[in-house]
Design a protein around this motif. Structure first.
Motif, short mmCIF file in Angstrom:
data_model
loop_
_atom_site.label_atom_id
_atom_site.label_comp_id
_atom_site.label_asym_id
_atom_site.label_seq_id
_atom_site.Cartn_x
_atom_site.Cartn_y
_atom_site.Cartn_z
N UNK A 137 0.85 -1.19 0.00
CA UNK A 137 0.00 0.00 0.00
C UNK A 137 0.88 1.23 0.00
N UNK A 138 0.56 2.16 -0.90
CA UNK A 138 1.33 3.41 -1.01
C UNK A 138 0.32 4.54 -1.11
N UNK A 139 -0.04 5.10 0.02
CA UNK A 139 -1.11 6.10 0.05
C UNK A 139 -2.43 5.41 -0.27
N UNK A 140 -3.14 5.95 -1.26
CA UNK A 140 -4.41 5.31 -1.66
C UNK A 140 -4.19 4.31 -2.79
N UNK A 141 -2.97 4.21 -3.29
CA UNK A 141 -2.68 3.29 -4.38
C UNK A 141 -1.87 2.11 -3.87
N UNK A 142 -1.78 1.11 -4.71
CA UNK A 142 -0.98 -0.06 -4.38
C UNK A 142 0.20 -0.12 -5.34
N UNK A 143 1.37 -0.45 -4.82
CA UNK A 143 2.59 -0.47 -5.63
C UNK A 143 3.20 -1.86 -5.58
N UNK A 144 3.69 -2.30 -6.71
CA UNK A 144 4.31 -3.62 -6.81
C UNK A 144 5.67 -3.59 -6.14
#
Length: 195
Positions: free
Chosen positions: A161-168
Motif C-alpha cells: 500500500x502506497x497512500x491510496x494506491x498499491x505499488x508492486x
C-alpha cells in the motif's frame, strides 16, 4: 585435507563464488519474501527479517574467506586495480568511522561496504568474463521476472500500500528497492542481451 574443503580447489572456489554471487545479490538488494518495510528499508533490511542477522554475518564470513583464498591464489593486484577508483571513499569511510559520533555503527557499515566491494570483484577474479555476463543476465532478469510473477500471483504479499494506491514490490521489502533493482536489471539485460 584442505583440498577436500569445498572452496579450496579451483572448481570448488568457482562454484562457491557463483553461490555467493546469488546470495550477495539477495543480501545487498534486500530481496526477501517478507512483509513490506518502511520507506528507506535500510535499517530493517536485515534486522527485522527472520534469520537475517545470522545470514548476513555468515555471508560476510564466507565472502571474506573466499577473498582470502583467492588473494592467496592470485594476489591482490587485480583487486587493487578494480577498487582504486573508490579508494577515496573507503578512506573517508575509515576516517568517519574513527572520528564519528557512533564509531561502531560507522565501522559496521564500512565493513558492509568493503564486503560489498570485494564480493563484486571476486566473481570476475575467479570466473571468465563471458561466464559472468551470462550469470549477470540470468540472475538479474530472473529475480525481476519472478518478482513480477510473485506480485501478480500473490498481491497480498507482493504488492504494498502506497497512500491510496498499491505499488508492486515483488520479493523486495518495498517498492523503491524493487525499482532501483529493476532499473539496474534493465541496464544489464540490454547490455548482455546477446549472451
Amino acid at each position: 585435507m584442505p583440498g577436500n574443503i569445498i572452496f579450496c580447489n579451483s572448481t570448488g572456489l568457482r562454484r562457491t563464488v557463483v553461490f555467493l554471487f546469488v546470495f550477495c545479490i539477495i543480501q545487498f538488494s534486500s530481496a526477501w519474501i517478507y512483509p513490506a518495510s518502511s520507506f528507506s528499508g535500510i535499517g530493517s533490511a536485515v534486522q527485522e527479517k527472520f534469520l537475517g542477522v545470522p545470514f548476513q554475518y555468515c555471508l560476510w564470513l564466507v565472502v571474506s574467506l573466499c577473498f582470502y583464498l583467492d588473494s592467496r591464489r592470485s594476489g591482490l593486484t587485480f583487486y587493487s586495480r578494480v577498487l582504486l577508483p573508490i579508494s577515496p571513499f573507503i578512506l573517508i569511510g575509515f576516517a568517519s568511522s574513527i572520528f564519528g559520533v557512533m564509531p561502531f555503527d560507522s565501522l559496521r557499515y564500512l565493513i558492509l561496504f568493503l564486503v560489498m566491494c570485494v564480493s563484486s570483484v571476486l566473481p570476475v577474479s575467479v570466473l571468465p568474463l563471458s561466464v559472468m555476463e551470462k550469470y549477470f543476465f540470468n540472475i538479474f532478469s530472473g529475480i525481476v521476472v519472478i518478482s513480477l510473477i510473485y506480485g501478480v500471483a500473490f498481491p497480498d504479499y507482493g504488492v504494498q500500500a502506497y497512500g491510496i494506491q498499491r505499488a508492486l514490490r515483488g520479493f523486495f521489502t518495498n517498492k523503491n528497492q524493487f525499482g532501483w533493482f529493476s532499473a539496474i536489471s534493465l541496464i544489464i539485460i540490454v547490455v548482455f542481451f546477446d549472451v
